[in-house]
Design an enzyme around this catalytic site. Structure first.
Site, PDB file in Angstrom:
ATOM      1  CG  HIS A   1      -4.044   6.865   5.457  1.00  0.00           C
ATOM      2  ND1 HIS A   1      -4.147   5.643   4.828  1.00  0.00           N
ATOM      3  CD2 HIS A   1      -4.735   6.744   6.623  1.00  0.00           C
ATOM      4  CE1 HIS A   1      -4.858   4.830   5.575  1.00  0.00           C
ATOM      5  NE2 HIS A   1      -5.229   5.469   6.673  1.00  0.00           N
TER       6      HIS A   1
ATOM      7  CG  ASN B   1      -5.879   1.606  12.672  1.00  0.00           C
ATOM      8  OD1 ASN B   1      -6.249   0.638  13.316  1.00  0.00           O
ATOM      9  ND2 ASN B   1      -5.962   1.679  11.368  1.00  0.00           N
TER      10      ASN B   1
END
Ligand SMILES: Nc1nc2c(ncn2[C@@H]2O[C@H](COP(=O)(O)O)[C@@H](O)[C@H]2O)c(=O)[nH]1
Ligand SMILES: [Mn+2]
EC number: 6.5.1.8
Length: 374
Positions: free
Chosen positions: A290, A131
């Site tokens: 997050h 990611n």
């Protein structure tokens, strides 16, 4: 345990879909010996053994496996001196290259983050797979002008968001721990705990230096100078004091709510939210979402999206932004539909009274990797 605090709390509205497996993992973590609380944020999703988008408190012991292998991973935001009208995302996408060793002064960068070289410096300044990303963004809208000004941001200047971690170092540290202790805890006063925490802190500092090195590389590539606005870590374990006691706060994919503004990104095809935490507290384990969190597994994303998109179609987004990702599998695995809706995630934090939105940021160029996976 304070009787007013629930042991397990999930901060997500009924409209936010949370996978059953993530809830099961959260509850299993809460049952571990010495655990005090487990909080799932609205980006909660299943991880390898422990959920992502969660924060945990414990007393007397802590659990390295809850932090995972990317110790110190986080988000850094830089304000560039480049006006938005001078953006050249197509040209940058053609030439920006962040692979291979960084040509800068690694020792100085690490010293700035309070750590010493430890043998992993060849990866310093590289984004890493998964990611991780570096993204040039423009300001889409300002919602809280006063905080925006306090941060000395300007609506017509570009921003750079960097998401990366401690690369091989964190993995090395977790593996050394797991080889001896498996998923077990460490007693806070033990020599093993001191050793792990010293290594952990080194990885947190290393990851911060890594994000700064990546930012320098990108800024050089787009001929800009910049200033770090914020840098927060979302994978860590730290000592924490609360009313009547002290213990350990684990964050696994959880942004801090006790360190000022944070950016919560959605995906390369979605807005990122610059938010201001509104009061810190143990009821949300001092943490915030997050990111948007995965909706689909990597395999599922590859299978579903290969039917719908050509690789070329995924190199542009609905924002017309450009994507650098020469790893075909990653291009599909990380495509925007694989993630939950970020507006819902941030909406849940707003509704819970945890944040105020300062500004939304739109992608212009997302750099993932120039390497091809074999
Ligand atoms: N703006 C972008 N956001 C992205 C991209 N890829 C992922 N993401 C978001 O970041 C978090 C990071 O999750 P982590 O568990 O790996 O720390 C993820 O949940 C997404 O919401 C991107 O290319 N651009
Ligand atoms: Mn991360």
């Amino acid at each position: 345990m304070n009787s007013t605090l629930p042991r397990v709390r999930v901060i997500a509205s009924p409209q936010s879909w949370v996978e059953g497996e993530a809830l099961r993992q959260l509850e299993a973590a809460a049952r571990l010996p010495g655990m005090r609380s487990a909080v799932g944020l609205p980006d909660l999703h299943p991880g390898k053994g422990a959920p992502v988008g969660a924060a945990f408190t414990s007393q007397g012991v802590f659990y390295p496996f809850l932090v995972g292998n990317d110790i110190g991973c986080g988000m850094g935001l830089w304000a560039l001196d480049l006006p938005a009208r001078k953006a050249k995302p197509e040209r940058w996408a053609a030439r920006l290259d962040l692979e291979g060793p960084w040509e800068g002064d690694a020792e100085a960068m690490l010293a700035d983050a309070g750590v010493r070289p430890c043998g992993f410096e060849a990866s310093l300044g590289t984004v890493g797979g998964g990611n991780h990303f570096a993204e040039v963004q423009r300001v889409e809208a300002v919602h809280d002008a006063s905080t925006f000004q306090t941060l000395k941001l300007e609506t017509d200047r570009l921003l750079l968001l960097v998401h990366s971690g401690s690369r091989g170092l964190g993995e090395h540290i977790l593996r050394a721990h797991v080889d001896r202790h498996g998923a077990g805890s460490l007693a806070e006063e033990s020599a093993e705990a001191r050793t792990y925490l010293a290594r952990h802190d080194q990885a947190v500092g290393w990851a911060r230096a890594n994000r700064a090195a990546i930012a320098e590389r990108v800024m050089r590539g787009v001929s800009a100078a910049g200033r770090r606005v914020l840098d927060v870590c979302h994978n860590s374990v730290t000592p924490k004091e609360w009313e009547g006691g002290r213990g350990w706060l684990h964050r696994k994919g959880a942004a801090p709510s006790d360190q000022g503004p944070v950016v919560i990104p959605g995906s390369r095809g979605a807005l990122s939210y610059l938010v201001l935490p509104l009061g810190d507290g143990e009821d949300h384990a001092h943490s915030l979402a997050h990111g948007a969190g995965r909706k689909w597994t990597r395999t599922h994303a590859r299978e579903r999206l290969r039917e719908r998109f050509t690789p070329d179609a995924l190199l542009r987004t609905t924002f017309k932004s450009h994507v650098v990702c020469e790893d075909r599998d990653l291009l599909f695995e990380e495509a925007p539909p694989a993630y939950k809706a970020i507006d819902r995630v941030v909406g849940d934090l707003v509704d819970a009274g945890l944040v105020r939105v300062v500004a939304t940021l739109a992608p212009l160029l997302t750099y993932k990797t120039r390497s091809r996976r074999e």
